[in-house]
Enzyme design. Structure first.
Site, mmCIF file in Angstrom:
data_model
loop_
_atom_site.group_PDB
_atom_site.id
_atom_site.type_symbol
_atom_site.label_atom_id
_atom_site.label_comp_id
_atom_site.label_asym_id
_atom_site.label_seq_id
_atom_site.Cartn_x
_atom_site.Cartn_y
_atom_site.Cartn_z
ATOM 1 N N PRO A 194 -1.082 1.424 1.853
ATOM 2 C CA PRO A 194 -0.308 0.457 1.114
ATOM 3 C C PRO A 194 -0.786 0.210 -0.301
ATOM 4 O O PRO A 194 -1.975 0.026 -0.536
ATOM 5 C CB PRO A 194 -0.505 -0.807 1.935
ATOM 6 C CG PRO A 194 -1.746 -0.589 2.728
ATOM 7 C CD PRO A 194 -2.236 0.773 2.479
ATOM 8 N N GLU A 195 0.150 0.194 -1.181
ATOM 9 C CA GLU A 195 -0.089 -0.365 -2.509
ATOM 10 C C GLU A 195 0.656 -1.695 -2.530
ATOM 11 O O GLU A 195 1.144 -2.138 -1.501
ATOM 12 C CB GLU A 195 0.403 0.597 -3.591
ATOM 13 C CG GLU A 195 -0.390 1.899 -3.570
ATOM 14 C CD GLU A 195 -0.060 2.819 -4.729
ATOM 15 O OE1 GLU A 195 0.223 2.311 -5.818
ATOM 16 O OE2 GLU A 195 -0.081 4.046 -4.531
#
Length: 271
Positions: free
Chosen positions: A2-3
Site C-alpha cells: 500500500p501507498e
DNA sequence: AGAGGTACCTGGCAGC
DNA sequence: TGCTGCCAGGTACCTC
C-alpha cells in the site's frame, strides 16, 4: 502493497463498519511484526468504543478513549471486515473482535507491517512526530518543496519517497508523478527549478487523488477491505512498463535502479 | 547533515 | 518437479 491511496481506500472501507463499535477482545496470533505487538497493553481496550478512523501518511489511527491503535500495512498488509467466526489462515496475525460479531482482521504475509498502541497524544508518537506534510494538503506546495530541495544532491525520486519530506508517496506514485511532471527520476533534487517543482507538486496531488478515486492500484493481491481490487493499474504510464511504448511519444520506457528500488521513465518525455 | 546501504519477511516467478 | 536466485507496494537504523 500500500501507498497512500491504498491506505486511504482501506480507511474508507473499514471506517463505516467499526466507528462506534465496541471492542470485545483482540486476538494476536503472531506478535512478531515489524515491532512486537503490544498485546498486554492493548488489554485496556476491552469494551472500549472506536471513536474514529483516521490516517496520517500510511499509518491508520483507530482512536478510543484510553488511547490510539496505530496500524501500518508495510509492504503486504491488508485489513478486512469479516464475521468473527470465519477461520483465520496462515498470515492472519491480528483480529480486533467487536461486540456485534464483526472482526477487523490484519493479514500480512511479509510482516513488515505494525500494530502499535499509544495512550499519549498520537501525533507525538516517535513514528509520527517527524513526518512531513500530507501531499493532498495545502501545506504541501511548490514553496515548501523548493525550500526542502535546495542544496540537496539526492535524486528527486528518492527525496519524494522520504516520509520526512512528504508522506504517502511510495515507489509507484513517485514514478508516475515524475512522468506526469516530465522530470527524470535521477535528477538531483536541488537542481530543479521552482517552475518544475510547481508541476511536480501538482502531479503528485493529481496522481494520488486519481488513484484514491479508483480505489487504489492492484498489482498482486491488493484488495480493498470489501475484497474489490483497485482499478488504478490501467492508469499507470510508466510503473512496471519497462520496454513498453510511452503512451505520449512512443519511445521505449526505461528501467533503472535507484537505491535498490525500481524506477521507470520515458527518456524523451522526462528530462 | 546528508547520502548510501542494510535489515526485517514471505511468496511468486523465471531460469535451469 | 524442484532447486536457486531475484524481485516485490515500506521505512527505521546504521555507517561513512
Amino acid at each position: 502493497m500500500p501507498e497512500l491511496p491504498e491506505v486511504e481506500t482501506t480507511r474508507r472501507g473499514i471506517a463505516p463498519h467499526i466507528v462506534g463499535q465496541v471492542i470485545d477482545h483482540i486476538i494476536v496470533r503472531q506478535d512478531h511484526l515489524r515491532w512486537p505487538v503490544p498485546t498486554k497493553a492493548m488489554k485496556v481496550l476491552h469494551k472500549q468504543q472506536i471513536k474514529s478512523v483516521t490516517r496520517r501518511g500510511k499509518y491508520l489511527l483507530l482512536a478510543t478513549t484510553p488511547g490510539t491503535i496505530i496500524i501500518h500495512l508495510g509492504m503486504s498488509g491488508s485489513l478486512r471486515i469479516l464475521n468473527k467466526d470465519i477461520t483465520a489462515t496462515k498470515h492472519d496475525h491480528v483480529d480486533i473482535i467487536f461486540t456485534n460479531g464483526a472482526c477487523l482482521r490484519l493479514r500480512d504475509p511479509r510482516r513488515f507491517g505494525a500494530v502499535l498502541w499509544t495512550a499519549e497524544n498520537v501525533a507525538q508518537h516517535p513514528l509520527l512526530k517527524g513526518l512531513g506534510p500530507e501531499p493532498l494538503s495545502d501545506d504541501f506546495n511548490e514553496e515548501y518543496l523548493f525550500a526542502k530541495t535546495r542544496k540537496r544532491k539526492i535524486a528527486i525520486k528518492q527525496l519524494l519517497m522520504d516520509s520526512h519530506v512528504v508522506v504517502g508517496v511510495g515507489n509507484i506514485y513517485a514514478n508516475e508523478a515524475l512522468f506526469r511532471a516530465g522530470i527524470r527520476p535521477g535528477l538531483a533534487a536541488g537542481r530543479i527549478n521552482r517552475q518544475r517543482l510547481q508541476l511536480l507538486t501538482t502531479a503528485i496531488k493529481e496522481v494520488l487523488q486519481a488513484a484514491i478515486e479508483q480505489g487504489g492500484t492492484t498489482l498482486r493481491d491488493f484488495t480493498a477491505s470489501d475484497g474489490k481490487p483497485g482499478y488504478f493499474k490501467q492508469h499507470l504510464f510508466v510503473y512496471g512498463r519497462a520496454d513498453e511504448n510511452c503512451a505520449i511519444c512512443g519511445s521505449l520506457i526505461k528501467h533503472i535502479k535507484q537505491g535498490q528500488r525500481a524506477s521507470y521513465y520515458c527518456p524523451v518525455c522526462q528530462t
